[in-house]
Write a protein that holds these residues in place. Structure first.
Motif, PDB file in Angstrom:
ATOM      1  N   SER A 107      46.215  41.115  31.616  1.00  0.00           N
ATOM      2  CA  SER A 107      43.979  41.971  32.203  1.00  0.00           C
ATOM      3  C   SER A 107      43.105  40.961  31.690  1.00  0.00           C
ATOM      4  O   SER A 107      43.590  40.722  30.476  1.00  0.00           O
ATOM      5  CB  SER A 107      44.619  43.187  31.681  1.00  0.00           C
ATOM      6  OG  SER A 107      43.823  43.225  32.350  1.00  0.00           O
ATOM      7  N   THR A 108      42.106  41.110  32.380  1.00  0.00           N
ATOM      8  CA  THR A 108      41.556  40.843  32.128  1.00  0.00           C
ATOM      9  C   THR A 108      40.438  42.655  31.890  1.00  0.00           C
ATOM     10  O   THR A 108      39.463  42.476  31.082  1.00  0.00           O
ATOM     11  CB  THR A 108      40.428  40.336  33.221  1.00  0.00           C
ATOM     12  OG1 THR A 108      40.483  41.518  34.739  1.00  0.00           O
ATOM     13  CG2 THR A 108      41.176  39.279  34.062  1.00  0.00           C
TER      14      THR A 108
ATOM     15  N   ASN B  35      40.224  46.046  32.760  1.00  0.00           N
ATOM     16  CA  ASN B  35      40.847  46.926  33.405  1.00  0.00           C
ATOM     17  C   ASN B  35      42.412  47.687  33.903  1.00  0.00           C
ATOM     18  O   ASN B  35      42.481  48.800  33.250  1.00  0.00           O
ATOM     19  CB  ASN B  35      40.112  47.161  34.914  1.00  0.00           C
ATOM     20  CG  ASN B  35      38.249  47.520  34.054  1.00  0.00           C
ATOM     21  OD1 ASN B  35      38.455  48.310  33.909  1.00  0.00           O
ATOM     22  ND2 ASN B  35      37.983  46.632  35.415  1.00  0.00           N
ATOM     23  N   THR B  36      42.743  46.435  33.747  1.00  0.00           N
ATOM     24  CA  THR B  36      44.192  46.892  34.179  1.00  0.00           C
ATOM     25  C   THR B  36      44.949  47.038  32.916  1.00  0.00           C
ATOM     26  O   THR B  36      45.914  48.602  32.446  1.00  0.00           O
ATOM     27  CB  THR B  36      45.263  45.033  34.219  1.00  0.00           C
ATOM     28  OG1 THR B  36      44.494  45.201  35.831  1.00  0.00           O
ATOM     29  CG2 THR B  36      46.359  45.627  34.665  1.00  0.00           C
TER      30      THR B  36
ATOM     31  N   LYS C  93      41.718  50.318  38.951  1.00  0.00           N
ATOM     32  CA  LYS C  93      44.236  50.674  39.165  1.00  0.00           C
ATOM     33  C   LYS C  93      44.045  51.167  38.790  1.00  0.00           C
ATOM     34  O   LYS C  93      44.806  51.610  38.378  1.00  0.00           O
ATOM     35  CB  LYS C  93      43.123  49.318  37.000  1.00  0.00           C
ATOM     36  CG  LYS C  93      42.351  48.081  37.253  1.00  0.00           C
ATOM     37  CD  LYS C  93      43.144  47.025  38.453  1.00  0.00           C
ATOM     38  CE  LYS C  93      42.192  45.937  37.722  1.00  0.00           C
ATOM     39  NZ  LYS C  93      42.285  45.136  39.202  1.00  0.00           N
TER      40      LYS C  93
ATOM     41  N   GLU D  36      30.053  47.974  36.403  1.00  0.00           N
ATOM     42  CA  GLU D  36      30.239  47.046  35.817  1.00  0.00           C
ATOM     43  C   GLU D  36      30.246  45.261  37.025  1.00  0.00           C
ATOM     44  O   GLU D  36      29.981  45.376  37.898  1.00  0.00           O
ATOM     45  CB  GLU D  36      31.826  46.305  35.165  1.00  0.00           C
ATOM     46  CG  GLU D  36      32.702  46.484  36.034  1.00  0.00           C
ATOM     47  CD  GLU D  36      33.653  45.838  35.327  1.00  0.00           C
ATOM     48  OE1 GLU D  36      34.060  45.464  34.463  1.00  0.00           O
ATOM     49  OE2 GLU D  36      35.545  46.783  35.550  1.00  0.00           O
TER      50      GLU D  36
ATOM     51  N   THR E 176      34.003  48.597  41.354  1.00  0.00           N
ATOM     52  CA  THR E 176      36.015  48.762  40.640  1.00  0.00           C
ATOM     53  C   THR E 176      35.915  49.423  39.902  1.00  0.00           C
ATOM     54  O   THR E 176      36.435  49.532  39.547  1.00  0.00           O
ATOM     55  CB  THR E 176      36.300  47.240  40.988  1.00  0.00           C
ATOM     56  OG1 THR E 176      35.117  46.262  40.848  1.00  0.00           O
ATOM     57  CG2 THR E 176      36.308  47.131  43.030  1.00  0.00           C
TER      58      THR E 176
ATOM     59  N   GLY F  91      39.793  38.550  42.585  1.00  0.00           N
ATOM     60  CA  GLY F  91      40.256  38.770  40.830  1.00  0.00           C
ATOM     61  C   GLY F  91      41.647  37.769  41.776  1.00  0.00           C
ATOM     62  O   GLY F  91      41.442  37.056  42.097  1.00  0.00           O
ATOM     63  N   ASN F  92      42.897  38.854  41.265  1.00  0.00           N
ATOM     64  CA  ASN F  92      43.680  38.437  40.868  1.00  0.00           C
ATOM     65  C   ASN F  92      44.375  39.023  43.095  1.00  0.00           C
ATOM     66  O   ASN F  92      45.388  38.425  43.232  1.00  0.00           O
ATOM     67  CB  ASN F  92      44.488  39.167  40.400  1.00  0.00           C
ATOM     68  CG  ASN F  92      45.942  38.409  40.248  1.00  0.00           C
ATOM     69  OD1 ASN F  92      45.803  37.515  39.971  1.00  0.00           O
ATOM     70  ND2 ASN F  92      46.760  39.272  39.322  1.00  0.00           N
ATOM     71  N   ALA F  93      43.724  39.293  43.590  1.00  0.00           N
ATOM     72  CA  ALA F  93      43.970  39.828  45.139  1.00  0.00           C
ATOM     73  C   ALA F  93      44.705  41.192  45.513  1.00  0.00           C
ATOM     74  O   ALA F  93      45.279  40.847  46.473  1.00  0.00           O
ATOM     75  CB  ALA F  93      43.772  38.600  45.746  1.00  0.00           C
ATOM     76  N   GLY F  94      44.616  41.452  44.853  1.00  0.00           N
ATOM     77  CA  GLY F  94      45.541  42.813  44.484  1.00  0.00           C
ATOM     78  C   GLY F  94      44.544  43.880  45.697  1.00  0.00           C
ATOM     79  O   GLY F  94      45.333  44.635  46.441  1.00  0.00           O
ATOM     80  N   ASN F  95      43.721  43.532  45.295  1.00  0.00           N
ATOM     81  CA  ASN F  95      42.998  45.121  45.770  1.00  0.00           C
ATOM     82  C   ASN F  95      42.492  45.116  46.953  1.00  0.00           C
ATOM     83  O   ASN F  95      42.806  45.971  48.496  1.00  0.00           O
ATOM     84  CB  ASN F  95      41.402  45.382  45.076  1.00  0.00           C
ATOM     85  CG  ASN F  95      41.075  46.599  45.019  1.00  0.00           C
ATOM     86  OD1 ASN F  95      42.154  47.656  44.993  1.00  0.00           O
ATOM     87  ND2 ASN F  95      39.766  47.140  44.974  1.00  0.00           N
TER      88      ASN F  95
HETATM   89  C1  AN7 Z   1      35.973  45.938  37.957  1.00  0.00           C
HETATM   90  O1  AN7 Z   1      42.476  44.339  35.200  1.00  0.00           O
HETATM   91  O2  AN7 Z   1      42.225  41.709  37.490  1.00  0.00           O
HETATM   92  O3  AN7 Z   1      41.516  41.452  43.263  1.00  0.00           O
HETATM   93  O4  AN7 Z   1      43.762  42.498  34.535  1.00  0.00           O
HETATM   94  O5  AN7 Z   1      38.532  44.513  37.415  1.00  0.00           O
HETATM   95  O6  AN7 Z   1      42.577  43.538  42.655  1.00  0.00           O
HETATM   96  O7  AN7 Z   1      42.462  41.658  40.836  1.00  0.00           O
HETATM   97  C2  AN7 Z   1      40.848  43.062  36.978  1.00  0.00           C
HETATM   98  C3  AN7 Z   1      40.226  43.304  38.051  1.00  0.00           C
HETATM   99  C4  AN7 Z   1      37.330  43.817  40.597  1.00  0.00           C
HETATM  100  C5  AN7 Z   1      39.194  42.253  40.613  1.00  0.00           C
HETATM  101  N1  AN7 Z   1      36.659  44.429  39.576  1.00  0.00           N
HETATM  102  O8  AN7 Z   1      40.559  42.926  42.134  1.00  0.00           O
HETATM  103  C6  AN7 Z   1      43.035  43.117  34.989  1.00  0.00           C
HETATM  104  C7  AN7 Z   1      42.448  42.672  36.826  1.00  0.00           C
HETATM  105  C8  AN7 Z   1      36.694  44.851  38.710  1.00  0.00           C
HETATM  106  C9  AN7 Z   1      38.486  44.411  38.243  1.00  0.00           C
HETATM  107  C10 AN7 Z   1      38.849  43.052  40.177  1.00  0.00           C
HETATM  108  C11 AN7 Z   1      39.149  43.344  38.830  1.00  0.00           C
HETATM  109  P1  AN7 Z   1      41.991  42.281  42.249  1.00  0.00           P
END
Ligand code: AN7
Length: 336
Positions: free
Chosen positions: A81-82, A84-85, A58, A277, A303, A183-187
């Protein structure tokens, strides 16, 4: 090493005299994984994004999002956020002299992330709801209040995160497939942007946890559940872009079970010496379950750092051995 905004300024939407809020993020190790390579019969590399300043990828997006917020004159930032953000936003806001609020699902974020957000002085709000509800609420709130939203709906987040793709190609020159948790599909969206800017197109294999797999199911999940709390997300903000990236790259989005995630998590730590993690281990769990599908060289994005979530680690690992303070007892304890 300078932070990624300085390293990649010509590829980012910033000028030389724009403010830079940096903690020296990026330039993370990409290490070969001999054991995994043997298991899947291809050359496997691990991108250790947990080695960023706050322990997750992040930070790449946050240096850009917070720098842009400062440039725009913002005084405060906010995110849902879950975990990390929240930790990353809190750290970069502290660094940039901004106030920060984070909204997290109550009881559903790992302890390390909570400790970080609190230590950096963020206002931490525990929502009696899930991440998707938190994101909907912060979007509505930032329509009413002059607070900069630093979730990955913010375009500067993706700009920063695309630099991980640059680093992988700088080191390996060619890549056949990228395995990445979604997850939220940004990465995954950001990686695809980065690869496209370099004119390369590795296949993107995105992996979701079975209980939180909206992209795999093709429909929203109202009550997402998984041990990988970071990706406990049922309605990803970058849904369409992520699907488009996977289709354009001839990739796939598939699900892995919590048991598979935890097994990959233990294997990475015990056999490769890499502690990530649980959410991060979804990338490797997917590679192990579905195989490399003919890709000769594969990179898995890890990540976030394992220290983020000590509770899950202690739950998964063997226990400690109690011992009396004398040589015989120590000898017995050591030799088993
Ligand atoms: C370790 O922190 O969405 O698909 O709010 O912490 O870009 O969301 C975290 C996502 C993968 C998924 N691995 O990435 C948040 C949050 C870890 C993450 C993802 C998250 P995205």
């Amino acid at each position: 090493m300078p932070g990624l905004m300085e390293r990649y300024r010509e590829r980012l939407p910033f000028c030389a005299d724009d403010p830079v809020v940096s903690l020296g993020e990026g330039t993370t190790p990409l290490v070969h994984a001999p054991h995994l390579s043997e298991l899947v019969d291809s050359e496997v590399w691990l991108k250790l994004e947990g080695l960023n300043p706050t322990g997750s990828f992040k930070d790449r997006g946050m240096t850009c999002a917070v720098s842009a917020a400062v440039r725009e004159g913002a005084k405060a930032v906010i995110c849902a956020s879950t975990g990390n953000t929240a930790a990353s936003a809190a750290a970069y806001a502290a660094r940039g002299g901004l106030t920060c609020a984070v909204i997290v699902p109550e009881g559903k974020i790992a302890q390390g992330k909570l400790a970080q957000a609190l230590m950096h002085g963020a206002r931490v709000i525990a929502l009696r709801g899930n991440f998707d509800q938190a994101l909907t609420l912060v979007r509505a709130l930032t329509d009413r209040q002059p607070i900069a939203l630093v979730n990955s709906v913010n375009r500067f987040r993706l700009e920063g995160q695309k630099t991980a793709a640059f680093e992988i190609i700088e080191q390996l020159e060619t890549l056949d497939a990228l395995c990445i948790p979604v997850g939220n599909a940004g990465n995954i969206t950001a990686y695809w942007k980065g690869f496209a800017e370099l004119d390369v197109a590795p296949r993107l294999f995105g992996f979701q946890a079975e209980g939180a797999a909206p992209l795999v199911l093709g429909k929203r999940v109202d009550q997402p559940e998984t041990v990988a709390s970071a990706i406990r997300i049922g309605n990803p903000a970058r849904w369409e872009e992520a699907m488009e990236a996977m289709t354009a790259s001839r990739g796939m989005v598939r699900a892995v079970s919590d048991a598979e995630i935890l097994s990959a998590y233990r294997l990475l730590a015990a056999r490769e010496g890499v502690f990530c993690e649980p959410a991060s281990a979804a990338s490797v769990a997917g590679l192990l379950r579905y195989g490399a599908d003919g890709a000769a060289r594969v990179a898995c994005v890890l990540t976030g750092h394992g220290l983020k979530d000590p509770e899950t680690a202690l739950h998964q690992a063997g226990g400690v051995i109690p011992c009396e303070p004398n040589l015989t007892a120590v000898e017995e304890a050591v030799l088993g």
